[in-house]
Scaffold this motif. Structure first.
Motif, PDB file in Angstrom:
ATOM      1  N   ALA A  18       0.839  -1.200   0.000  1.00 16.26           N
ATOM      2  CA  ALA A  18       0.000   0.000   0.000  1.00 16.26           C
ATOM      3  C   ALA A  18       0.876   1.253   0.000  1.00 16.26           C
ATOM      4  O   ALA A  18       0.541   2.248  -0.655  1.00 16.26           O
ATOM      5  CB  ALA A  18      -0.943   0.002   1.199  1.00 16.26           C
ATOM      6  N   GLY A  19       1.998   1.202   0.717  1.00 15.57           N
ATOM      7  CA  GLY A  19       2.938   2.319   0.681  1.00 15.57           C
ATOM      8  C   GLY A  19       3.501   2.533  -0.710  1.00 15.57           C
ATOM      9  O   GLY A  19       3.603   3.672  -1.188  1.00 15.57           O
ATOM     10  N   LEU A  20       3.865   1.436  -1.361  1.00 16.11           N
ATOM     11  CA  LEU A  20       4.345   1.544  -2.746  1.00 16.11           C
ATOM     12  C   LEU A  20       3.238   2.024  -3.676  1.00 16.11           C
ATOM     13  O   LEU A  20       3.496   2.792  -4.609  1.00 16.11           O
ATOM     14  CB  LEU A  20       4.883   0.189  -3.232  1.00 16.11           C
ATOM     15  CG  LEU A  20       6.208  -0.265  -2.647  1.00 16.11           C
ATOM     16  CD1 LEU A  20       6.573  -1.645  -3.199  1.00 16.11           C
ATOM     17  CD2 LEU A  20       7.325   0.732  -2.928  1.00 16.11           C
ATOM     18  N   THR A  21       2.007   1.578  -3.417  1.00 13.52           N
ATOM     19  CA  THR A  21       0.869   2.019  -4.217  1.00 13.52           C
ATOM     20  C   THR A  21       0.735   3.535  -4.179  1.00 13.52           C
ATOM     21  O   THR A  21       0.504   4.174  -5.205  1.00 13.52           O
ATOM     22  CB  THR A  21      -0.433   1.363  -3.707  1.00 13.52           C
ATOM     23  OG1 THR A  21      -0.337  -0.047  -3.867  1.00 13.52           O
ATOM     24  CG2 THR A  21      -1.651   1.869  -4.445  1.00 13.52           C
ATOM     25  N   ALA A  22       0.884   4.096  -2.988  1.00 10.54           N
ATOM     26  CA  ALA A  22       0.792   5.547  -2.849  1.00 10.54           C
ATOM     27  C   ALA A  22       1.890   6.249  -3.637  1.00 10.54           C
ATOM     28  O   ALA A  22       1.625   7.202  -4.379  1.00 10.54           O
ATOM     29  CB  ALA A  22       0.864   5.931  -1.371  1.00 10.54           C
ATOM     30  N   LEU A  85     -11.017   5.641  -6.602  1.00  9.65           N
ATOM     31  CA  LEU A  85     -11.273   6.873  -7.343  1.00  9.65           C
ATOM     32  C   LEU A  85     -10.992   8.094  -6.472  1.00  9.65           C
ATOM     33  O   LEU A  85     -10.361   9.058  -6.922  1.00  9.65           O
ATOM     34  CB  LEU A  85     -12.713   6.890  -7.858  1.00  9.65           C
ATOM     35  CG  LEU A  85     -13.019   5.895  -8.981  1.00  9.65           C
ATOM     36  CD1 LEU A  85     -14.522   5.792  -9.193  1.00  9.65           C
ATOM     37  CD2 LEU A  85     -12.311   6.274 -10.273  1.00  9.65           C
ATOM     38  N   CYS A  86     -11.443   8.045  -5.229  1.00  6.14           N
ATOM     39  CA  CYS A  86     -11.172   9.147  -4.294  1.00  6.14           C
ATOM     40  C   CYS A  86      -9.678   9.268  -4.017  1.00  6.14           C
ATOM     41  O   CYS A  86      -9.121  10.377  -3.978  1.00  6.14           O
ATOM     42  CB  CYS A  86     -11.922   8.931  -2.975  1.00  6.14           C
ATOM     43  SG  CYS A  86     -13.706   9.128  -3.103  1.00  6.14           S
ATOM     44  N   TYR A  87      -9.012   8.136  -3.840  1.00 10.20           N
ATOM     45  CA  TYR A  87      -7.593   8.121  -3.504  1.00 10.20           C
ATOM     46  C   TYR A  87      -6.753   8.730  -4.620  1.00 10.20           C
ATOM     47  O   TYR A  87      -5.895   9.582  -4.373  1.00 10.20           O
ATOM     48  CB  TYR A  87      -7.165   6.681  -3.220  1.00 10.20           C
ATOM     49  CG  TYR A  87      -5.760   6.537  -2.715  1.00 10.20           C
ATOM     50  CD1 TYR A  87      -5.420   6.957  -1.437  1.00 10.20           C
ATOM     51  CD2 TYR A  87      -4.776   5.964  -3.503  1.00 10.20           C
ATOM     52  CE1 TYR A  87      -4.128   6.824  -0.961  1.00 10.20           C
ATOM     53  CE2 TYR A  87      -3.487   5.820  -3.035  1.00 10.20           C
ATOM     54  CZ  TYR A  87      -3.167   6.254  -1.769  1.00 10.20           C
ATOM     55  OH  TYR A  87      -1.889   6.121  -1.295  1.00 10.20           O
ATOM     56  N   TYR A  88      -7.000   8.312  -5.842  1.00 13.27           N
ATOM     57  CA  TYR A  88      -6.205   8.831  -6.955  1.00 13.27           C
ATOM     58  C   TYR A  88      -6.478  10.308  -7.188  1.00 13.27           C
ATOM     59  O   TYR A  88      -5.571  11.079  -7.529  1.00 13.27           O
ATOM     60  CB  TYR A  88      -6.454   8.009  -8.221  1.00 13.27           C
ATOM     61  CG  TYR A  88      -5.415   6.929  -8.401  1.00 13.27           C
ATOM     62  CD1 TYR A  88      -4.773   6.758  -9.611  1.00 13.27           C
ATOM     63  CD2 TYR A  88      -5.045   6.094  -7.356  1.00 13.27           C
ATOM     64  CE1 TYR A  88      -3.812   5.780  -9.787  1.00 13.27           C
ATOM     65  CE2 TYR A  88      -4.088   5.118  -7.516  1.00 13.27           C
ATOM     66  CZ  TYR A  88      -3.473   4.969  -8.732  1.00 13.27           C
ATOM     67  OH  TYR A  88      -2.512   4.002  -8.884  1.00 13.27           O
ATOM     68  N   ARG A  89      -7.726  10.735  -6.996  1.00  8.74           N
ATOM     69  CA  ARG A  89      -8.027  12.163  -7.136  1.00  8.74           C
ATOM     70  C   ARG A  89      -7.313  12.948  -6.040  1.00  8.74           C
ATOM     71  O   ARG A  89      -6.752  14.018  -6.295  1.00  8.74           O
ATOM     72  CB  ARG A  89      -9.534  12.394  -7.088  1.00  8.74           C
ATOM     73  CG  ARG A  89      -9.931  13.821  -7.343  1.00  8.74           C
ATOM     74  CD  ARG A  89      -9.594  14.245  -8.765  1.00  8.74           C
ATOM     75  NE  ARG A  89     -10.071  15.598  -8.989  1.00  8.74           N
ATOM     76  CZ  ARG A  89      -9.499  16.459  -9.794  1.00  8.74           C
ATOM     77  NH1 ARG A  89      -8.443  16.109 -10.500  1.00  8.74           N
ATOM     78  NH2 ARG A  89      -9.992  17.659  -9.935  1.00  8.74           N
ATOM     79  N   ALA A  90      -7.326  12.411  -4.811  1.00 10.40           N
ATOM     80  CA  ALA A  90      -6.619  13.076  -3.713  1.00 10.40           C
ATOM     81  C   ALA A  90      -5.128  13.162  -4.007  1.00 10.40           C
ATOM     82  O   ALA A  90      -4.508  14.206  -3.771  1.00 10.40           O
ATOM     83  CB  ALA A  90      -6.863  12.329  -2.399  1.00 10.40           C
ATOM     84  N   LEU A  91      -4.536  12.080  -4.541  1.00  7.14           N
ATOM     85  CA  LEU A  91      -3.108  12.103  -4.887  1.00  7.14           C
ATOM     86  C   LEU A  91      -2.818  13.132  -5.965  1.00  7.14           C
ATOM     87  O   LEU A  91      -1.762  13.776  -5.958  1.00  7.14           O
ATOM     88  CB  LEU A  91      -2.642  10.720  -5.353  1.00  7.14           C
ATOM     89  CG  LEU A  91      -2.415   9.672  -4.278  1.00  7.14           C
ATOM     90  CD1 LEU A  91      -2.086   8.336  -4.921  1.00  7.14           C
ATOM     91  CD2 LEU A  91      -1.317  10.082  -3.311  1.00  7.14           C
ATOM     92  N   PRO A 101      -1.643   9.933   5.296  1.00 12.37           N
ATOM     93  CA  PRO A 101      -2.131   9.869   6.683  1.00 12.37           C
ATOM     94  C   PRO A 101      -3.659   9.853   6.784  1.00 12.37           C
ATOM     95  O   PRO A 101      -4.215   9.130   7.604  1.00 12.37           O
ATOM     96  CB  PRO A 101      -1.566  11.142   7.325  1.00 12.37           C
ATOM     97  CG  PRO A 101      -0.400  11.518   6.501  1.00 12.37           C
ATOM     98  CD  PRO A 101      -0.732  11.067   5.109  1.00 12.37           C
ATOM     99  N   LEU A 102      -4.325  10.633   5.954  1.00 13.38           N
ATOM    100  CA  LEU A 102      -5.786  10.616   5.982  1.00 13.38           C
ATOM    101  C   LEU A 102      -6.337   9.282   5.495  1.00 13.38           C
ATOM    102  O   LEU A 102      -7.313   8.764   6.033  1.00 13.38           O
ATOM    103  CB  LEU A 102      -6.353  11.762   5.150  1.00 13.38           C
ATOM    104  CG  LEU A 102      -6.230  13.146   5.771  1.00 13.38           C
ATOM    105  CD1 LEU A 102      -6.778  14.214   4.826  1.00 13.38           C
ATOM    106  CD2 LEU A 102      -6.942  13.206   7.106  1.00 13.38           C
ATOM    107  N   ASP A 103      -5.694   8.716   4.489  1.00 10.51           N
ATOM    108  CA  ASP A 103      -6.130   7.417   3.971  1.00 10.51           C
ATOM    109  C   ASP A 103      -6.024   6.337   5.047  1.00 10.51           C
ATOM    110  O   ASP A 103      -6.842   5.422   5.094  1.00 10.51           O
ATOM    111  CB  ASP A 103      -5.287   7.047   2.748  1.00 10.51           C
ATOM    112  CG  ASP A 103      -5.660   5.698   2.184  1.00 10.51           C
ATOM    113  OD1 ASP A 103      -6.811   5.536   1.725  1.00 10.51           O
ATOM    114  OD2 ASP A 103      -4.805   4.788   2.227  1.00 10.51           O
ATOM    115  N   LYS A 104      -5.035   6.448   5.915  1.00 10.45           N
ATOM    116  CA  LYS A 104      -4.853   5.431   6.957  1.00 10.45           C
ATOM    117  C   LYS A 104      -5.932   5.489   8.027  1.00 10.45           C
ATOM    118  O   LYS A 104      -6.026   4.599   8.865  1.00 10.45           O
ATOM    119  CB  LYS A 104      -3.464   5.531   7.591  1.00 10.45           C
ATOM    120  CG  LYS A 104      -2.351   5.224   6.613  1.00 10.45           C
ATOM    121  CD  LYS A 104      -2.614   3.945   5.844  1.00 10.45           C
ATOM    122  CE  LYS A 104      -1.728   3.802   4.634  1.00 10.45           C
ATOM    123  NZ  LYS A 104      -2.381   3.138   3.526  1.00 10.45           N
TER     124      LYS A 104
END
Length: 143
Positions: A18-22, A85-91, A101-104
């Motif tokens: 998940a860290g690598l994913t980010a 979808l939310c995660y990639y938009r946030a990134l 940190p918010l994702d966690k």
């Protein structure tokens, strides 16, 4: 000394990947719509998972799955898709150091869902863990 249970090793692997994913997501979402990036990621996941199923000979008939299984796998898939979808938009919009940190906080939501919906027990260790995760996320976000 106790051996580390298999589930804990897989959970650590999940956290590592998940860290690598980010990291890779932040680098890969540059210059393209975040929804399209999520679509490409989904295709890759589909191909990798199909390959693993084939290598391990774990394919099953879809018709053998119960309605209960289908219902909750569909709901899980929808939730995963919306999360991605939310995660990639946030990134795409924010710094990795703020998004991660918010994702966690998903850990906090999962613990609360376990208590509220599955009847799992939350002792003082769990309450302390939730407080530390929330405060840690806030410290990282506000720094």
């Amino acid at each position: 000394m106790k051996a580390i249970p298999a589930w804990a090793l897989f959970a650590l692997g999940s956290a590592f990947f998940a860290g690598l994913t980010a990291l890779f997501g932040k680098l890969g979402v540059t210059g393209i719509p975040s929804n399209f990036a999520t679509f490409i990621r989904t295709l890759i996941i589909l191909a990798v998972t199909a390959g693993i199923l084939s290598l391990r000979d774990e394919w099953q008939r879809f018709s053998a799955l119960s309605l209960h299984t289908w219902t909750f796998l569909i709901l899980s898939g929808v939730a995963t898709g919306l999360s991605w979808l939310c995660y990639y938009r946030a990134l795409q919009l924010g710094p990795l150091s703020g998004v991660a940190p918010l994702d966690k906080l998903s850990v906090v939501f999962a613990l609360l869902f376990g208590v509220l919906l599955l009847g799992e027990r939350l002792n003082w260790h769990g309450i302390l863990g939730i407080a530390l995760i929330v405060s840690g996320s806030l410290v990282l976000l506000l720094s």
